[in-house]
Design an enzyme around this catalytic site. Structure first.
Site, PDB file in Angstrom:
ATOM      1  N   LYS A  11       0.742  -1.139   0.078  1.00  0.00           N
ATOM      2  CA  LYS A  11       0.035  -0.117  -0.066  1.00  0.00           C
ATOM      3  C   LYS A  11       0.945   1.289  -0.016  1.00  0.00           C
ATOM      4  CE  LYS A  11      -4.027  -2.212   2.417  1.00  0.00           C
ATOM      5  NZ  LYS A  11      -5.080  -2.379   3.436  1.00  0.00           N
ATOM      6  N   TYR A  51     -12.355  -2.287  -3.852  1.00  0.00           N
ATOM      7  CA  TYR A  51     -13.045  -2.313  -2.500  1.00  0.00           C
ATOM      8  C   TYR A  51     -14.525  -2.297  -2.439  1.00  0.00           C
ATOM      9  CZ  TYR A  51      -8.445  -2.370  -0.235  1.00  0.00           C
ATOM     10  OH  TYR A  51      -7.117  -2.603   0.233  1.00  0.00           O
ATOM     11  N   ASN A 114      -2.012   0.101   6.817  1.00  0.00           N
ATOM     12  CA  ASN A 114      -1.353  -1.175   7.423  1.00  0.00           C
ATOM     13  C   ASN A 114      -0.573  -1.855   6.447  1.00  0.00           C
ATOM     14  OD1 ASN A 114      -3.443  -1.959   5.629  1.00  0.00           O
ATOM     15  ND2 ASN A 114      -4.676  -3.348   6.914  1.00  0.00           N
ATOM     16  N   HIS A 117      -2.145  -5.589   1.585  1.00  0.00           N
ATOM     17  CA  HIS A 117      -3.572  -6.202   1.564  1.00  0.00           C
ATOM     18  C   HIS A 117      -3.176  -7.578   0.915  1.00  0.00           C
ATOM     19  CE1 HIS A 117      -7.567  -7.075   0.064  1.00  0.00           C
ATOM     20  NE2 HIS A 117      -6.974  -7.345  -0.897  1.00  0.00           N
ATOM     21  N   GLU A 128      -9.691 -11.060  -7.423  1.00  0.00           N
ATOM     22  CA  GLU A 128      -8.571  -9.804  -7.171  1.00  0.00           C
ATOM     23  C   GLU A 128      -7.503 -10.133  -8.066  1.00  0.00           C
ATOM     24  OE1 GLU A 128      -7.759  -9.458  -2.754  1.00  0.00           O
ATOM     25  OE2 GLU A 128      -9.754  -8.765  -2.630  1.00  0.00           O
TER      26      GLU A 128
HETATM   27  P1  CMP Z   1      -7.501  -4.646   3.584  1.00  0.00           P
HETATM   28  O1  CMP Z   1      -6.882  -5.963   3.811  1.00  0.00           O
HETATM   29  O2  CMP Z   1      -6.808  -3.950   2.504  1.00  0.00           O
HETATM   30  O3  CMP Z   1      -8.890  -4.740   3.129  1.00  0.00           O
HETATM   31  C1  CMP Z   1      -9.933  -3.431   3.590  1.00  0.00           C
HETATM   32  C2  CMP Z   1      -9.173  -2.557   4.191  1.00  0.00           C
HETATM   33  O4  CMP Z   1      -9.774  -1.674   4.849  1.00  0.00           O
HETATM   34  C3  CMP Z   1      -8.273  -3.039   5.293  1.00  0.00           C
HETATM   35  O5  CMP Z   1      -7.266  -3.911   5.017  1.00  0.00           O
HETATM   36  C4  CMP Z   1      -8.078  -1.701   6.307  1.00  0.00           C
HETATM   37  O6  CMP Z   1      -6.720  -1.275   5.857  1.00  0.00           O
HETATM   38  C5  CMP Z   1      -9.341  -0.992   5.943  1.00  0.00           C
HETATM   39  N1  CMP Z   1      -9.870  -0.681   7.133  1.00  0.00           N
HETATM   40  C6  CMP Z   1     -10.634  -1.682   7.945  1.00  0.00           C
HETATM   41  N2  CMP Z   1     -11.036  -1.197   8.903  1.00  0.00           N
HETATM   42  C7  CMP Z   1     -10.908   0.171   8.793  1.00  0.00           C
HETATM   43  C8  CMP Z   1     -11.207   1.374   9.755  1.00  0.00           C
HETATM   44  N3  CMP Z   1     -11.852   1.059  10.925  1.00  0.00           N
HETATM   45  N4  CMP Z   1     -10.758   2.537   9.438  1.00  0.00           N
HETATM   46  C9  CMP Z   1     -10.019   2.438   8.293  1.00  0.00           C
HETATM   47  N5  CMP Z   1      -9.583   1.629   7.311  1.00  0.00           N
HETATM   48  C10 CMP Z   1     -10.170   0.563   7.723  1.00  0.00           C
END
Ligand code: CMP
Length: 139
Positions: A11, A51, A114, A117, A128
């Protein structure tokens, strides 16, 4: 155990912090094969489409903003049990809850930023991977 394919996205936060190489080394160190890889700057439409399942969530706008903030590295990974193995390597969605030795523990900041993904099921792995690499879909 079946050979599976899963999609990885490094990311924007991890790209900004120069962690592409570190994360790819962890992926390869775990024995996952990188079939294809591309660095690209997602458009809003691409991020919203990717998403789509989260579009009703309160954090959807923030997620799309973040994912379009800068370039990402998408890769199609392959291996036995690849979906679960890559999820284990990433660690919990919130880096605060992630185990030592995982990508998110090492390079994630918070639940939004984070670092990476990974597809959450075999079926979503297929969907995906096809989103970015239609040529790598397992038949
Ligand atoms: P990812 O695995 O990319 O799939 C969906 C993403 O939404 C997840 O990782 C997080 O980075 C994001 N996400 C999930 N919960 C929250 C939250 N409470 N606030 C912001 N982003 C979120």
């Amino acid at each position: 155990m079946a050979v599976e394919r899963t999609l990885s996205i490094i990311k924007p936060d991890a790209v900004e912090q120069n962690n592409i190489g570190n994360i790819l080394a962890m992926i390869q160190g775990a024995g996952l094969k990188i079939l294809g890889m591309r660095m690209l700057h997602l458009t809003r439409a691409q991020a919203q489409g990717f998403y789509e399942v989260h579009k009703e969530r309160p954090f959807f706008g923030e997620l799309v903003e973040f994912m379009t903030r800068g370039p990402v590295v998408v890769s199609a990974l392959e291996g036995e049990d690849a979906v679960a193995r890559y999820r284990a390597l990433m660690g919990a969605t919130n880096p605060d809850d992630a185990d030592e030795g995982t990508i998110r523990k090492a390079y994630g900041t918070d639940v939004g930023e984070n670092a990476c993904h990974g597809s959450d099921s075999i079926e979503n792995g297929q969907i995906e991977v096809a989103y970015f690499f239609p040529e790598y879909l397992l038949k």
